[in-house]
Write an enzyme that holds these catalytic residues in place. Structure first.
Site, PDB file in Angstrom:
ATOM      1  N   ASP A  44      20.048  -2.914 150.968  1.00 52.68           N
ATOM      2  CA  ASP A  44      19.329  -1.980 151.856  1.00 52.68           C
ATOM      3  C   ASP A  44      17.939  -1.701 151.298  1.00 52.68           C
ATOM      4  O   ASP A  44      17.740  -1.755 150.092  1.00 52.68           O
ATOM      5  CB  ASP A  44      20.040  -0.617 151.861  1.00 52.68           C
ATOM      6  CG  ASP A  44      21.406  -0.677 152.511  1.00 52.68           C
ATOM      7  OD1 ASP A  44      21.610  -1.538 153.359  1.00 52.68           O
ATOM      8  OD2 ASP A  44      22.249   0.160 152.142  1.00 52.68           O
ATOM      9  N   LYS A  66      15.941  -1.826 157.381  1.00 54.34           N
ATOM     10  CA  LYS A  66      14.791  -1.876 158.283  1.00 54.34           C
ATOM     11  C   LYS A  66      13.584  -2.364 157.484  1.00 54.34           C
ATOM     12  O   LYS A  66      13.260  -1.811 156.456  1.00 54.34           O
ATOM     13  CB  LYS A  66      14.483  -0.483 158.836  1.00 54.34           C
ATOM     14  CG  LYS A  66      15.554   0.040 159.753  1.00 54.34           C
ATOM     15  CD  LYS A  66      15.054   1.294 160.457  1.00 54.34           C
ATOM     16  CE  LYS A  66      16.092   1.827 161.413  1.00 54.34           C
ATOM     17  NZ  LYS A  66      16.948   2.837 160.857  1.00 54.34           N
ATOM     18  N   MET A 181      19.964  12.471 155.673  1.00 53.78           N
ATOM     19  CA  MET A 181      19.436  12.066 156.992  1.00 53.78           C
ATOM     20  C   MET A 181      19.110  13.285 157.852  1.00 53.78           C
ATOM     21  O   MET A 181      19.381  13.288 159.062  1.00 53.78           O
ATOM     22  CB  MET A 181      20.479  11.171 157.719  1.00 53.78           C
ATOM     23  CG  MET A 181      20.766   9.887 156.985  1.00 53.78           C
ATOM     24  SD  MET A 181      22.197   9.011 157.622  1.00 53.78           S
ATOM     25  CE  MET A 181      23.536   9.854 156.797  1.00 53.78           C
TER      26      MET A 181
HETATM   27  C1  LIG Z   1      22.517   6.280 154.980  1.00 52.52           C
HETATM   28  S1  LIG Z   1      22.322   7.611 153.841  1.00 52.52           S
HETATM   29  C2  LIG Z   1      22.741   6.822 152.340  1.00 52.52           C
HETATM   30  C3  LIG Z   1      23.282   7.769 151.291  1.00 52.52           C
HETATM   31  C4  LIG Z   1      23.638   7.084 149.998  1.00 52.52           C
HETATM   32  N1  LIG Z   1      24.819   6.247 150.152  1.00 52.52           N
HETATM   33  C5  LIG Z   1      23.846   8.068 148.845  1.00 52.52           C
HETATM   34  O1  LIG Z   1      24.957   8.146 148.301  1.00 52.52           O
HETATM   35  O2  LIG Z   1      22.875   8.741 148.476  1.00 52.52           O
HETATM   36  C6  LIG Z   1      20.563   7.694 153.760  1.00 52.52           C
HETATM   37  C7  LIG Z   1      20.086   9.068 153.390  1.00 52.52           C
HETATM   38  O3  LIG Z   1      20.290   9.301 152.002  1.00 52.52           O
HETATM   39  C8  LIG Z   1      19.208  10.034 151.471  1.00 52.52           C
HETATM   40  N2  LIG Z   1      18.485   9.167 150.532  1.00 52.52           N
HETATM   41  C9  LIG Z   1      18.818   7.897 150.210  1.00 52.52           C
HETATM   42  N3  LIG Z   1      17.973   7.414 149.283  1.00 52.52           N
HETATM   43  C10 LIG Z   1      17.088   8.409 149.016  1.00 52.52           C
HETATM   44  C11 LIG Z   1      15.977   8.534 148.146  1.00 52.52           C
HETATM   45  N4  LIG Z   1      15.597   7.527 147.359  1.00 52.52           N
HETATM   46  N5  LIG Z   1      15.295   9.704 148.118  1.00 52.52           N
HETATM   47  C12 LIG Z   1      15.675  10.742 148.899  1.00 52.52           C
HETATM   48  N6  LIG Z   1      16.719  10.678 149.747  1.00 52.52           N
HETATM   49  C13 LIG Z   1      17.412   9.528 149.803  1.00 52.52           C
HETATM   50  C14 LIG Z   1      18.322  10.426 152.653  1.00 52.52           C
HETATM   51  O4  LIG Z   1      18.793  11.656 153.156  1.00 52.52           O
HETATM   52  C15 LIG Z   1      18.605   9.287 153.601  1.00 52.52           C
HETATM   53  O5  LIG Z   1      18.315   9.651 154.937  1.00 52.52           O
END
Ligand SMILES: C[S@@+](CC[C@H](N)C(=O)[O-])C[C@H]1O[C@@H](n2cnc3c(N)ncnc32)[C@H](O)[C@@H]1O
Length: 249
Positions: A44, A66, A181
């Site tokens: 991803d 994306k 999200m």
């Molecule tokens: C589809 S979810 C994935 C969550 C992921 N599996 C986790 O355990 O953190 C995507 C969301 O995770 C958060 N997120 C993921 N990576 C991030 C990052 N590097 N910085 C801040 N928020 C992040 C945001 O809220 C984003 O919209």
């Protein structure tokens, strides 16, 4: 089909690997081992790029996030690719931001692999909520103040605030809430929290783009945080946390 053991990554099997927030030194040792062994890596955007330094030179890299404004492949297409590569006898790493067990649609990939008779394991990672707590130097729990932590998605399949949220739980002053999200819908959520009796002064934080040089932290009350997301929504991925555990001092 049993998961592969922690010491073996057999050809024709899959590892769902948590990349953590993106910094290479927050990958687990097992994640690094799987990356070093992988023949194919499906990754991803939010997994960052630091992991690439661990890969074999001839690894097949497949971006499934994306990119440059193109829509991401459908989840069933990602599941199909995982099964197809493992079916060719490859060691397949499906690398996911944070932890594969948190808002990562791992259930669908687990089912696809198991239905195809392919061994699949999960390698946990540091989820964004705990990485964000570290970035702001806060504990998500606090004795006598916050005895519950809740991980919540801020959007439903249409990108709106989910209609069936448990507002009483989300407005509980004894909980710390971590919203994934949620940057588009947090203002609407805060309206409902305050209507339910939560103090607008409840402390909150936004942590943007963890694990990258662009990491930014904003701290304020829930009311201020909601207002900021309306006037100045950050472009990067955001973790939003609120609750009395965040009170400074
Ligand atoms: C589809 S979810 C994935 C969550 C992921 N599996 C986790 O355990 O953190 C995507 C969301 O995770 C958060 N997120 C993921 N990576 C991030 C990052 N590097 N910085 C801040 N928020 C992040 C945001 O809220 C984003 O919209």
């Amino acid at each position: 089909m049993p998961a592969t053991s922690s010491s073996h990554f057999t050809p024709g099997s899959v590892a769902l690997v948590g990349a953590g927030p993106g910094d290479a030194d927050l990958l687990t040792l097992r994640a690094v081992k799987r990356l070093q062994q992988a023949d194919v890596v499906l990754y991803d955007d939010l997994a960052g790029e630091d992991f690439m330094s661990f890969l074999k030179p001839d690894v097949e890299l497949v971006a499934v996030g994306k990119r440059a404004g193109h829509p991401s492949p459908r989840q069933d297409e990602v599941s199909r690719l995982i099964v197809a590569h493992a079916g060719r006898g490859k060691r397949v790493v499906r690398l996911k931001a944070g932890d594969p067990a948190v808002f990562a649609r791992s259930d669908e990939e687990l089912r696809a692999a198991r239905d195809a008779g392919i061994a699949i394991e999960i390698v946990p990672g540091v989820t964004t909520a705990t990485a964000a707590a570290a970035a702001i130097g806060a504990s998500l729990t606090k004795r006598g103040v916050a005895r519950r932590v809740q991980l919540v998605t801020g959007h439903d399949v249409d990108g709106r605030l989910p209609g069936d949220l448990d507002i009483a739980a989300l407005a509980d002053p004894a909980a710390t809430t971590c919203i994934y999200m949620g940057k588009a819908t947090f203002p609407a959520l805060v309206e409902r929290l305050i209507a339910h009796g939560m103090s607008p002064q409840t402390p909150a934080a936004i942590v943007e783009s963890l694990g990258s040089p662009e990491t930014r932290v904003y701290r304020g009350t829930i009311a201020e945080t909601a207002a900021r997301l309306i006037t100045n929504r950050p472009p990067g991925a955001c973790m939003i946390i609120y609750g009395l555990a965040l009170e400074e001092g």
